[in-house]
Motif scaffolding. Structure first.
Motif, mmCIF file in Angstrom:
data_model
loop_
_atom_site.group_PDB
_atom_site.id
_atom_site.type_symbol
_atom_site.label_atom_id
_atom_site.label_comp_id
_atom_site.label_asym_id
_atom_site.label_seq_id
_atom_site.Cartn_x
_atom_site.Cartn_y
_atom_site.Cartn_z
ATOM 1 N N GLN A 147 0.814 -1.218 0.000
ATOM 2 C CA GLN A 147 0.000 0.000 0.000
ATOM 3 C C GLN A 147 0.846 1.266 0.000
ATOM 4 O OE1 GLN A 147 -2.609 -0.361 3.384
ATOM 5 N NE2 GLN A 147 -3.398 -2.335 2.707
ATOM 6 N N ASN A 148 2.169 1.104 0.066
ATOM 7 C CA ASN A 148 3.038 2.272 0.183
ATOM 8 C C ASN A 148 4.274 2.143 -0.711
ATOM 9 O OD1 ASN A 148 3.893 4.765 1.175
ATOM 10 N ND2 ASN A 148 4.907 3.859 2.950
ATOM 11 N N GLY A 149 4.073 1.707 -1.930
ATOM 12 C CA GLY A 149 5.180 1.630 -2.883
ATOM 13 C C GLY A 149 6.312 0.716 -2.467
ATOM 14 N N GLY A 150 6.019 -0.329 -1.713
ATOM 15 C CA GLY A 150 7.052 -1.286 -1.314
ATOM 16 C C GLY A 150 7.707 -0.961 0.012
ATOM 17 N N HIS A 151 7.323 0.131 0.643
ATOM 18 C CA HIS A 151 7.921 0.545 1.917
ATOM 19 C C HIS A 151 6.895 0.430 3.034
ATOM 20 C CE1 HIS A 151 11.468 2.236 -0.078
ATOM 21 N NE2 HIS A 151 10.625 2.617 -1.028
ATOM 22 N N ILE A 152 7.411 0.419 4.289
ATOM 23 C CA ILE A 152 6.521 0.527 5.441
ATOM 24 C C ILE A 152 6.928 1.777 6.212
ATOM 25 C CG2 ILE A 152 6.011 -1.944 5.622
ATOM 26 C CD1 ILE A 152 7.983 -2.111 7.968
ATOM 27 N N THR A 153 5.963 2.376 6.882
ATOM 28 C CA THR A 153 6.225 3.585 7.658
ATOM 29 C C THR A 153 6.827 3.224 9.010
ATOM 30 O OG1 THR A 153 4.063 3.589 8.723
ATOM 31 C CG2 THR A 153 4.224 4.711 6.567
ATOM 32 N N ARG A 154 7.321 4.229 9.706
ATOM 33 C CA ARG A 154 7.854 3.987 11.055
ATOM 34 C C ARG A 154 6.770 3.448 11.978
ATOM 35 N NH1 ARG A 154 11.795 9.192 11.644
ATOM 36 N NH2 ARG A 154 13.488 8.247 10.478
ATOM 37 N N GLN A 155 5.572 4.000 11.858
ATOM 38 C CA GLN A 155 4.475 3.536 12.705
ATOM 39 C C GLN A 155 4.126 2.081 12.387
ATOM 40 O OE1 GLN A 155 3.018 4.902 15.465
ATOM 41 N NE2 GLN A 155 2.133 2.860 15.599
ATOM 42 N N GLU A 156 4.133 1.716 11.111
ATOM 43 C CA GLU A 156 3.849 0.326 10.736
ATOM 44 C C GLU A 156 4.937 -0.596 11.281
ATOM 45 O OE1 GLU A 156 1.336 1.030 6.604
ATOM 46 O OE2 GLU A 156 3.525 1.017 6.538
ATOM 47 N N GLN A 157 6.191 -0.157 11.195
ATOM 48 C CA GLN A 157 7.291 -0.949 11.746
ATOM 49 C C GLN A 157 7.109 -1.120 13.252
ATOM 50 O OE1 GLN A 157 11.136 0.958 11.619
ATOM 51 N NE2 GLN A 157 12.237 -0.972 11.866
ATOM 52 N N LYS A 158 6.734 -0.063 13.930
ATOM 53 C CA LYS A 158 6.513 -0.122 15.374
ATOM 54 C C LYS A 158 5.392 -1.107 15.701
ATOM 55 C CE LYS A 158 5.348 2.752 19.358
ATOM 56 N NZ LYS A 158 5.005 4.097 19.825
ATOM 57 N N THR A 159 4.308 -1.049 14.933
ATOM 58 C CA THR A 159 3.185 -1.959 15.145
ATOM 59 C C THR A 159 3.611 -3.417 14.960
ATOM 60 O OG1 THR A 159 1.595 -0.279 14.442
ATOM 61 C CG2 THR A 159 0.876 -2.578 14.317
ATOM 62 N N LEU A 160 4.359 -3.683 13.885
ATOM 63 C CA LEU A 160 4.828 -5.046 13.616
ATOM 64 C C LEU A 160 5.766 -5.525 14.725
ATOM 65 C CD1 LEU A 160 5.422 -4.642 9.791
ATOM 66 C CD2 LEU A 160 3.613 -5.996 10.866
ATOM 67 N N ASN A 161 6.647 -4.641 15.196
ATOM 68 C CA ASN A 161 7.562 -5.016 16.274
ATOM 69 C C ASN A 161 6.814 -5.293 17.570
ATOM 70 O OD1 ASN A 161 10.215 -5.192 15.208
ATOM 71 N ND2 ASN A 161 10.256 -2.982 14.989
ATOM 72 N N GLN A 162 5.753 -4.555 17.835
ATOM 73 C CA GLN A 162 4.954 -4.821 19.034
ATOM 74 C C GLN A 162 4.306 -6.205 18.942
ATOM 75 O OE1 GLN A 162 2.446 -1.336 19.015
ATOM 76 N NE2 GLN A 162 3.779 -0.230 20.421
ATOM 77 N N GLN A 163 3.845 -6.564 17.755
ATOM 78 C CA GLN A 163 3.273 -7.899 17.575
ATOM 79 C C GLN A 163 4.340 -8.968 17.781
ATOM 80 O OE1 GLN A 163 1.458 -7.829 13.697
ATOM 81 N NE2 GLN A 163 -0.099 -6.352 14.311
ATOM 82 N N GLU A 164 5.543 -8.719 17.268
ATOM 83 C CA GLU A 164 6.642 -9.666 17.458
ATOM 84 C C GLU A 164 7.042 -9.758 18.929
ATOM 85 O OE1 GLU A 164 8.426 -11.914 15.418
ATOM 86 O OE2 GLU A 164 6.541 -11.543 14.405
ATOM 87 N N ASN A 165 6.983 -8.648 19.644
ATOM 88 C CA ASN A 165 7.286 -8.681 21.088
ATOM 89 C C ASN A 165 6.331 -9.618 21.812
ATOM 90 O OD1 ASN A 165 9.334 -6.804 20.773
ATOM 91 N ND2 ASN A 165 8.097 -5.071 21.452
ATOM 92 N N ALA A 166 5.068 -9.540 21.465
ATOM 93 C CA ALA A 166 4.066 -10.402 22.110
ATOM 94 C C ALA A 166 4.345 -11.876 21.805
ATOM 95 C CB ALA A 166 2.667 -10.012 21.642
ATOM 96 N N ILE A 167 4.707 -12.179 20.578
ATOM 97 C CA ILE A 167 5.023 -13.564 20.205
ATOM 98 C C ILE A 167 6.295 -14.017 20.905
ATOM 99 C CG2 ILE A 167 5.601 -15.113 18.294
ATOM 100 C CD1 ILE A 167 3.887 -13.181 16.500
ATOM 101 N N SER A 168 7.287 -13.134 20.949
ATOM 102 C CA SER A 168 8.568 -13.455 21.575
ATOM 103 C C SER A 168 8.399 -13.855 23.038
ATOM 104 C CB SER A 168 9.514 -12.261 21.467
ATOM 105 O OG SER A 168 10.758 -12.551 22.046
ATOM 106 N N LYS A 169 7.513 -13.159 23.737
ATOM 107 C CA LYS A 169 7.279 -13.479 25.155
ATOM 108 C C LYS A 169 6.707 -14.881 25.323
ATOM 109 C CE LYS A 169 6.660 -8.722 26.566
ATOM 110 N NZ LYS A 169 5.726 -7.665 26.993
ATOM 111 N N LYS A 170 6.018 -15.380 24.316
ATOM 112 C CA LYS A 170 5.414 -16.711 24.383
ATOM 113 C C LYS A 170 6.431 -17.818 24.142
ATOM 114 C CE LYS A 170 1.003 -14.990 22.681
ATOM 115 N NZ LYS A 170 0.048 -15.039 21.559
ATOM 116 N N ILE A 171 7.588 -17.480 23.573
ATOM 117 C CA ILE A 171 8.585 -18.502 23.276
ATOM 118 C C ILE A 171 9.161 -19.080 24.562
ATOM 119 C CG2 ILE A 171 10.831 -18.946 22.214
ATOM 120 C CD1 ILE A 171 10.060 -16.939 20.038
ATOM 121 N N HIS A 172 9.513 -18.250 25.493
ATOM 122 C CA HIS A 172 10.079 -18.744 26.755
ATOM 123 C C HIS A 172 9.070 -18.739 27.881
ATOM 124 C CE1 HIS A 172 14.110 -19.216 25.337
ATOM 125 N NE2 HIS A 172 14.129 -17.990 24.862
ATOM 126 N N GLY A 173 7.839 -18.338 27.576
ATOM 127 C CA GLY A 173 6.822 -18.206 28.621
ATOM 128 C C GLY A 173 6.004 -19.418 28.861
#
Length: 112
Positions: free
Chosen positions: A86-112
């Motif tokens: 939706q953005n010419g092949g790029h992601i915005t800083r906010q989109e990157q932040k959102t994706l990283n927050q989702q990854e943080n939640a998954i990461s906590k489940k790996i050792h949790g």
């Protein structure tokens, strides 16, 4: 006495350090230079995938839980692709932040 788990953790840390060091000296591809936010998100997804596989290999995670976490990672990767389309092949800083927050939640489940 050092346990197997401690040894594996130490080797993992050393691997990350070696990888970071070697990647700092390696020339980035054109795609990596042109899409640094996507590169960061995708590199994190790959590392997380490896962590999940290691947990299963060590017997610290069931295959069912691993499959569930891999599915969640695939959803994040698809979301990253959808955002970029939706953005010419790029992601915005906010989109990157959102994706990283989702990854943080998954990461906590790996050792949790």
């Amino acid at each position: 006495m050092i346990t197997i788990r401690q040894t594996v953790a130490l080797l993992g840390i050393l691997g990350v350090i070696a990888s970071a060091t070697s990647s700092a000296f390696a020339a980035d591809t054109t795609w990596q230079k042109n899409h640094p936010r996507r590169e960061q998100v995708n590199t994190r997804l790959a590392r997380q995938d490896a962590r999940i596989k290691d947990e299963v290999k060590e017997g610290d995670m069931s295959k069912a839980k691993a499959a569930h976490l891999h599915q969640q990672d695939r959803q994040v990767r698809q979301e990253e692709r959808d955002m970029a389309s939706q953005n010419g092949g790029h992601i915005t800083r906010q989109e990157q932040k959102t994706l990283n927050q989702q990854e943080n939640a998954i990461s906590k489940k790996i050792h949790g």
